[in-house]
Write an enzyme that holds these catalytic residues in place. Structure first.
Site, short mmCIF file in Angstrom:
data_model
loop_
_atom_site.label_atom_id
_atom_site.label_comp_id
_atom_site.label_asym_id
_atom_site.label_seq_id
_atom_site.Cartn_x
_atom_site.Cartn_y
_atom_site.Cartn_z
N GLY A 91 -0.48 4.78 0.32
CA GLY A 91 -1.17 6.04 0.60
C GLY A 91 -0.65 6.76 1.83
CD GLU A 92 -1.52 4.64 6.24
OE1 GLU A 92 -1.48 5.22 7.33
OE2 GLU A 92 -1.83 3.44 6.11
N GLY A 94 0.84 -1.20 0.00
CA GLY A 94 0.00 0.00 0.00
C GLY A 94 0.87 1.24 0.00
#
Lengths: 711, 157
Positions: A675-676, A673
């Protein structure tokens, strides 16, 4: 309804996310829903018993064996995928659509995702922790691959041929030998097949992706630029009223007296008082606001900590924590030629999602339906069920793609308030929190104190590394550099303000402390900060992003103009590697900091959507520089002093530097992932650049709310 | 209390019955179901509620509906010529200038107002005109790209 005392709601955010309850076992026997699908084929994917959380060990503990996702191909060939993940601006709707289209060899436009509707989708803990790409995307790949194989089987049966000779492309199954072809709809018509597949069904490797890996534009993008998309706050129901809630003047204050005569005398106004909760519903927003202002309440305040004592408070209320140790820090320190000890602090900041919390609640018989913006639809369903004493199957939560969250919308208080008002009014009620409520009654990114002690040899080899983090959290608390002697301790504490998750959690704070400290140590040793990092780096993926960022930035040949400085930072978190180089200019007399240029290299395994990844990285840098330089919550005795956008500064156009993103695409590695983690590098890179520019070392976030005191 | 009974929105007369002191934003959203204009801050600081009043960008959350009566109001729903997109809407899609998209209608209308004033704005002028609009997702560089793209194409439908 119970009141919500601030202190019992304080939680350490990462633990909070990991311990999010997964108590619900999906009942496959929902005949009504299955019947509503009509004919076609349904592929049900059993979720893995151990949800892989990448490097976040122990994530799978307590996860029930459950359904991960399901995919339905209707008799008209339309593909509908049901997932508990939600769309909050991270473009998961697009990336998950890519995953399905990839395996089904079908046009993107034929794939529709139903997300975050608790009556229709399998249970999901929530959309957080950068887990959608590493856990949900592979599940959808598998479900779609299984559906593809099922379609091939149906075609082989139909044409009485071997399945091996058949191919799938463009939403059709074809037999190249005979020229026969059939659309998905032609194959599923008149069928009612349910196939349950194992979690480990094979999928297309990233090297052979045709659809995934490309810059597919945002799904339904036109709806967003035309205003057609309905966010949670845009939902409208027949006969709907508008809600407003009476708020305490300070945290912990209790309602001592209450008089609602004026509001009750107003036609069309409904007043609710239930324990500490008081609110109104009225025919329009302004009428609701007027009615709530007309409530006469006296409050009994309770003394609360203030900002001035924040860091002392955190240390005084700390637990011992459980150290993670390797080697002996005492030995390492004793052998070190250079030692350094510094303390870094981080203020509370607010998520400021542009769409505040919003909910529309509607009761129908004993059933409650709530449209609301949340990253945890099932969590909010649980909160609603508990608040109203309902079984969970009497509560439905729908989550229309919302106006962002950044970790700030995990909880369901707005949904509960709307539902309480709707129950009293006997009509649907919409409640949209004001910006001031969002700033005050949501929760914050935790403040923290981080102490770092280090020791190194004269040649720049790290020997010892000791970290104590008070309150801000354990995410990213370790070091990705090679250090033989380590002691890493997270100390949970009581928090003066309600706190919770935030994009990248504490990894931002911990990277700020570590990468600032690395810079200080490099200066102590007389080494170039990039050279010092690479010297202590044994992880080739970390080295790769450092070199990629430095190369694009021109680190080796950098020449600072007067008042300008350069900084570098790097890190690893949630399966992603990041390196950030920044140039700043510090105004000689005012001390104002201008961020001139930022280059960030990012590696998250196989890239799913390069343009959306760049967008997330650019956005993380823009958002991150707010918390790095000027965002902070001011509070005194239970009151937030700057709960408005005119008082709380967020990054705007003028603050944004030239941003360059370098993607390191590793098709040989599973996609993580993204998005962070891109947010964690900017604060230390800026701090290090500010020191380079003017010789002032800033160890507190935000670093320069009013400029830097130079010299 | 004074009431407003008609607004001119997106080229059409719309019947309403609202107290003149209510905000234009809540009348558009709640009475006319034009939800493209968004609530973001309620004090004209974020630009999410931006609409055009006689071609000028205004913050509808701090505009009493009484002051908008009799004037041409354009919301995001009425921006594109029937069934088509305005060049700036197209440019937002081309530049991928959104994430959650909640700020997008206000960004587009602020950008349109700028392009109406000056079809070929310089970088500094774009930043000045857009400074009052917040994108919390941080797509600012892409929004600048979109406005430049639209300007290059003439900026008007």
């Amino acid at each position: 309804m119970s009141d919500t005392p601030v202190k019992t709601l304080a939680f350490e955010p990462e633990r909070y996310e990991l311990h999010a309850p997964a108590a619900y076992h999906f009942d496959l026997d929902r005949r009504e829903f299955l019947a509503s699908l009509g004919g076609g084929i349904l592929v049900v994917l059993a979720a893995p018993a151990q949800q892989s959380g990448g490097h976040r060990g122990g994530f799978g503990r307590g996860m029930p064996q459950q359904i991960g996702a399901w995919l339905h191909i209707a008799e008209d060939g339309g593909v509908t995928v049901y997932t508990g993940k939600v769309e909050v601006g991270q473009n998961a709707r697009t990336s998950l659509t890519e995953a399905v289209a990839e395996e089904l060899r079908a046009p993107l436009a034929t794939v529709r995702l139903v997300m975050g509707d608790t009556d229709l989708v399998p249970f999901d803990m929530g959309t957080f922790g950068s887990l959608t790409t590493p856990t949900m995307a592979p599940q959808l790949h598998r479900a779609a691959a299984a559906a593809r194989e099922l379609l091939i089987g149906l075609a082989a049966e139909k044409w009485k041929t071997e399945r091996g000779g058949l191919a799938v492309a463009g939403g059709k199954v074809t037999n190249p030998a005979t020229g026969q072809w059939a659309t998905f709809g032609e194959l599923t018509r008149g069928r009612k097949l349910v196939e349950t597949i194992a979690a480990d069904a094979p999928v297309t490797p990233a090297e052979r992706w045709q659809v995934a890996g490309r810059s597919t534009p945002k799904v339904k993008g036109v709806d967003f630029v035309t205003g057609r998309h309905r966010y949670p706050s845009d939902i409208r129901r027949p006969g709907m009223l508008y809600g407003a809630v009476l708020r305490a003047p300070s945290f912990g204050a209790k309602l001592a007296s209450f008089n609602d005569h004026a509001a009750r005398a107003t036609p069309g106004v409904v007043v609710v008082r239930d324990g500490e909760f008081a609110g109104v519903a009225a025919p329009d927003r302004e009428a609701a606001e007027r009615a709530v202002r007309s409530l006469r309440a006296e409050w009994k305040a309770a003394a609360q900590p203030s900002e001035g004592e924040l860091f002392a408070y955190l240390k005084q209320h700390a637990e011992a924590g459980s150290p993670r140790e390797q080697g002996s820090v005492a030995e390492g320190m004793a052998a070190a030629d250079h030692k350094l000890r510094q303390t870094y602090t981080v203020a509370y900041i607010a998520h400021v999602p542009l769409e505040p919390r919003a909910a529309v609640a509607e009761w129908n018989g004993g059933r409650l339906t709530v449209w609301t913006g949340t990253q945890r639809p099932f969590g909010v369903r649980g909160e609603l069920a508990a608040a109203f004493g309902l079984p969970e199957d009497r509560v439905r939560v729908l989550m229309p793609d919302m106006g962002s969250g950044y970790g700030g919308k995990h909880t369901g208080e707005c949904a509960i308030e709307a539902a309480r008002l709707a129950r009293a009014a006997g009509k649907p009620v919409k409640l949209v929190w004001t910006r001031e409520e969002e700033f005050t009654w949501a929760y914050f990114r935790p403040a923290g104190v981080i102490e770092v002690a280090s020791g190194a040899l004269a040649d720049g080899s790290l020997l010892a590394w000791e970290v104590h983090n008070y309150n801000s959290g354990a995410a990213g608390i370790g070091t990705p550099y090679h250090v033989p002697h380590q002691r890493i301790v997270f100390h949970p504490t009581e928090s003066p303000l309600r706190q919770g998750s935030y994009r990248a959690l504490a990894a931002t704070a911990n990277h700020f402390a570590r990468e600032s400290h690395m810079d200080e140590l490099a200066r102590t040793l007389g080494l170039d900060p990039l050279v010092f990092r690479l010297k202590n780096c044994q992880d080739p993926r970390l080295a790769a992003v450092l070199e990629a960022a430095a190369g694009r930035f021109g680190w080796k040949h950098r020449k600072a103009a007067p008042g300008h400085g350069f900084g570098v930072a790097a890190g690893f978190e949630k399966g992603d590697y990041v390196a950030t180089c920044a140039e700043v200019a510090v105004h000689r007399t005012t001390g104002q900091v201008r961020v001139v240029r930022v280059v960030e290299a990012f590696e998250c395994g196989a890239v799913v959507n390069p343009d959306h990844l760049r967008n997330q990285i650019e956005g993380s840098i823009s958002m991150g520089l707010g918390g790095a330089l000027f965002e902070h919550i001011e509070f005194e005795d239970g009151k937030i002093l700057n709960p408005r956008l005119s008082r709380y500064r967020v990054p705007r156009f003028r603050d944004i530097p030239k941003i360059e993103v370098v993607l390191v695409d590793r098709k040989d590695l599973a996609s993580a992932g993204a998005g962070e983690t891109a947010i964690v590098g900017i604060a230390p890179a800026l701090g290090n650049a500010i020191f380079d520019a003017c010789g002032t070392r800033l160890r507190s976030l935000p670093m320069a709310p009013n400029g830097v005191r130079v010299g | 209390m004074a009431r407003v009974t008609e607004l001119q929105v997106n080229g059409a007369r719309r019947r309403i019955d609202a107290e003149a002191s209510r905000s234009l934003l809540s009348v558009l959203r709640d009475d006319l179901d034009l939800t493209g204009a968004k609530y973001g801050c309620g004090e004209g600081q974020c630009g999410a509620c931006t609409v055009l009043l006689e071609g000028q960008a205004v913050r509808s959350c701090v505009t009493p509906v009484g002051t908008a009566a009799g004037k041409a109001i354009t919301t995001i729903e009425g921006l594109g010529p029937a069934g088509r997109l305005h060049p700036l809407q197209e440019a937002f899609l081309e530049a991928g200038a959104l994430q959650c998209g909640y700020c997008t209608p206000g960004m587009i209308l602020s950008g349109v107002a700028l392009l109406l004033r000056n079809p070929a704005p310089g970088e500094a002028e774009i930043v000045r005109a857009m400074q009052g609009n917040v994108c919390r997702c941080g797509t600012y560089p892409r929004i600048l790209t979109a406005i430049r793209l639209a300007a290059k194409k003439g900026g008007r439908p």
